[in-house]
Design an enzyme around this catalytic site. Sequence first.
Site, mmCIF file in Angstrom:
data_model
loop_
_atom_site.group_PDB
_atom_site.id
_atom_site.type_symbol
_atom_site.label_atom_id
_atom_site.label_comp_id
_atom_site.label_asym_id
_atom_site.label_seq_id
_atom_site.Cartn_x
_atom_site.Cartn_y
_atom_site.Cartn_z
ATOM 1 N N HIS A 1 0.807 -1.216 0.000
ATOM 2 C CA HIS A 1 0.000 0.000 0.000
ATOM 3 C C HIS A 1 0.846 1.274 0.000
ATOM 4 O O HIS A 1 0.343 2.357 -0.280
ATOM 5 C CB HIS A 1 -0.996 0.004 1.180
ATOM 6 C CG HIS A 1 -0.378 0.256 2.521
ATOM 7 N ND1 HIS A 1 -0.106 -0.748 3.428
ATOM 8 C CD2 HIS A 1 0.009 1.397 3.133
ATOM 9 C CE1 HIS A 1 0.414 -0.235 4.528
ATOM 10 N NE2 HIS A 1 0.490 1.069 4.375
ATOM 11 N N ASP B 1 0.094 -7.695 1.459
ATOM 12 C CA ASP B 1 0.461 -6.283 1.514
ATOM 13 C C ASP B 1 1.978 -6.109 1.546
ATOM 14 O O ASP B 1 2.504 -5.286 2.289
ATOM 15 C CB ASP B 1 -0.176 -5.601 2.729
ATOM 16 C CG ASP B 1 -0.151 -4.077 2.617
ATOM 17 O OD1 ASP B 1 0.168 -3.569 1.523
ATOM 18 O OD2 ASP B 1 -0.419 -3.394 3.627
ATOM 19 N N SER C 1 4.729 2.401 7.894
ATOM 20 C CA SER C 1 4.392 1.225 7.093
ATOM 21 C C SER C 1 5.567 0.800 6.222
ATOM 22 O O SER C 1 6.162 1.618 5.514
ATOM 23 C CB SER C 1 3.183 1.518 6.198
ATOM 24 O OG SER C 1 2.017 1.675 6.955
#
Length: 352
Positions: free
Chosen positions: A104, A134, A208
């Site tokens: 993402h 992911d 992230s």
Amino acid sequence: MPTVIRYILVPAMIGLSLGLAVTFALYLQNASDDKPGYAAAVRLASPSVVNIYSSKILEPAVCQQPWFREWCERLRDVNPDQMQTSLGSGVIADKQGYILTNYHVIAGADEIFVMFANGHSTVATLIGADPETDLAVIRVNTPGLTPIAIGESDQTDVGDIVLAIGNPFGVGQTVSAGIISAKGRNGISESPYDDFIQTDAAINPGNSGGALINTEGQLIGINTVIFTRTGASQGIGFALPAQLAAAVLEEIVATGKVTRGWLGVTLNPPLDERGGLLVTQVSPGSPALLAGVQPGDLILAVNQLPADDLMEVSRLIAGIAPGGEIVMSVLRDDSHFDVRAIAAERPSQLHP
């Protein structure tokens, strides 16, 4: 006796005294350098954690039509705000320039920039991605990289101290500390392969794709998602285990994608106490349908593994290479028998 004292005991005592003196000096030196904290672990891991900046051009659907493209190009020159940017983190996986991050972070990006801990920056290219976990792999053409050491995420325990390293809110490389709060968390995303490490180390937007490390500076997870009501850390963060990330990295580097086995059934725990997993749907044209599996069948085991846990069975099927055999122990009405299916390649976003 005096000769023994002169030639044996005296040198021995001198040697013992020198040894004790050296040991004590080393102890004092180590004691002065040994301050509490995890600076040594951070020094080992931080050069391997990078900041990632990605951008993509936002275009209305009409711009995909050939006769509107020129108009859209002119509009983009006049209004540069049609560019969307995002930030995240990544982990240098090897000296060849492969970097692990979250999908993402770079999804749909037209440009990907990487900034290293020393301030150097460069452009990266996307090698491949696995949206279902992911994870993504990007690559830079930069010499002298420091890859992170991969730890044994399966050997970690709840209560172990961990450190999160990343680029929260774009402020620059930041370290936060906490513990492993739980392991094997699933249902966090829509993926059937959830197996998150939960931590209370502060993870915020921008973290992230960054590193979750142990106190030895080894990677045990890729920080991925947080539970929050404010947009900031509230002590519930989740990281993908390092072993899973390493396996995805290896397959993407080798083939450009991740391939999983597919049976083509929707499974749910039964409402009674029989155990096993109930087939509620069989996909058209799937290996399960070709093998004769029917809705209402109760699968008791898959390749001799008791079918008691949906996540375990999903991962087992995913790990079978297309063309491999899937043997199911099935209960249908009062009949108990085996069904053999040949795994196909799993289409994205489908059931096992």
